[in-house]
Every structure is written in C-alpha cells, then in structure tokens.
Motif scaffolding. Structure first.
Motif, short mmCIF file in Angstrom:
data_model
loop_
_atom_site.label_atom_id
_atom_site.label_comp_id
_atom_site.label_asym_id
_atom_site.label_seq_id
_atom_site.Cartn_x
_atom_site.Cartn_y
_atom_site.Cartn_z
N TRP A 53 -60.40 -4.24 2.59
CA TRP A 53 -59.68 -5.50 2.44
C TRP A 53 -59.20 -6.27 3.65
O TRP A 53 -59.29 -5.66 4.82
N PHE A 54 -59.08 -7.45 3.37
CA PHE A 54 -58.51 -8.50 4.57
C PHE A 54 -57.23 -8.96 4.26
O PHE A 54 -57.08 -9.55 3.05
N GLN A 55 -56.28 -8.97 5.12
CA GLN A 55 -54.94 -9.42 5.05
C GLN A 55 -54.76 -10.33 6.11
O GLN A 55 -54.62 -9.85 7.09
N GLN A 56 -54.12 -11.46 5.79
CA GLN A 56 -53.72 -12.66 6.62
C GLN A 56 -52.23 -13.15 6.25
O GLN A 56 -51.80 -12.94 4.92
N ASP A 57 -51.65 -13.53 7.20
CA ASP A 57 -50.37 -14.28 6.89
C ASP A 57 -50.61 -15.83 6.29
O ASP A 57 -51.43 -16.20 6.23
N GLY A 58 -49.48 -16.40 6.19
CA GLY A 58 -49.66 -17.82 5.69
C GLY A 58 -49.75 -18.97 6.72
O GLY A 58 -49.22 -20.17 6.24
N ALA A 59 -50.16 -18.61 7.90
CA ALA A 59 -49.94 -19.66 8.84
C ALA A 59 -50.89 -20.87 8.45
O ALA A 59 -52.18 -20.41 7.68
N THR A 60 -50.70 -21.86 8.78
CA THR A 60 -51.50 -23.00 8.22
C THR A 60 -52.86 -23.02 8.63
O THR A 60 -53.87 -23.19 7.69
N CYS A 61 -53.28 -22.66 9.78
CA CYS A 61 -54.77 -22.50 10.09
C CYS A 61 -55.59 -21.36 9.43
O CYS A 61 -56.50 -21.42 9.16
N HIS A 62 -54.62 -20.58 8.71
CA HIS A 62 -55.44 -19.11 8.12
C HIS A 62 -55.55 -19.53 6.72
O HIS A 62 -56.29 -18.98 5.95
#
Length: 115
Positions: free
Chosen positions: A2-11
């Motif tokens: 699984w891949f998890q990332q935050d909600g930063a605009t570039c992400h």
C-alpha cells in the motif's frame, strides 16, 4: 504493498495521482485516491505524530551547511533510534487505535501526545 501520502497540493496533483494509481491501483491512500486519507490521520500514523518531528529536530540541531553534513546527520539519527523507543511508539499507537475505535471516530481532544 500500500502507498499512503498526505494531502499536500503537490501530492494530489492530477498527474501525481494518475501515476500513483497506475503503480498501486486500489492500494493508494490519498486525497482524490481510491482510498481517502483517514480523518485525524496524524493521530493514527506513527511516522506523522512521532518519527518525522523527532528526526528533524535532531538532524537540524547543529544546522548542517552542506548536503553531505545533512545526509550524515540523517543516517546518524536514524541509526541511533533504539528498539525500546520504537516499542514505546507502537504502544502509544496501539492505545490511539483503541481510543479511536471506542470513540467511533469522533474528535479526540483528550489524546495526549506522549513518549
């Protein structure tokens, strides 16, 4: 995996999300991804509520002036993390999960961030 990332605009740019969907399919946790970023996720993710701040505070303590110095600091700080500290982090994380489950996902102002 699984891949998890935050909600930063570039992400969460369309091109980024498309690339991650192509790579991870339905195993992407992200704003605008197949699995939405969970509310109050910093309370759920040891990397967010502990590790990044801890490492950053030590890495930048002596104000590295070169990339090599910065990389050396990162390697040193990560290598110095002891299993006992990680055990405490996991204990804290487990208690957070129990609290969230018992509160049915309601706000958690009572959570005490401790190590």
């Amino acid at each position: 995996m699984w891949f998890q990332q935050d909600g930063a605009t570039c992400h969460t740019a369309r091109a980024t999300i498309d690339l991650l969907k192509d790579t991870f399919g339905d195993r992407l946790i992200s704003r605008f991804g197949p699995v939405n970023w969970p509310p109050r996720s910093c309370d759920l993710t040891p990397l967010d509520y502990f590790l990044w701040c801890y490492v950053k505070s030590l890495v930048y303590a002596d104000k590295p002036q070169t990339l090599d110095h910065l990389e050396d600091n990162i390697r040193r700080v990560i290598a110095d993390i002891r299993p006992q500290m990680l055990e405490k982090v996991i204990e804290n994380w487990t208690s957070r999960l129990h609290y969230i489950r018992a509160s049915h996902g309601s706000p958690m102002p009572e959570i005490i961030f401790k190590m």
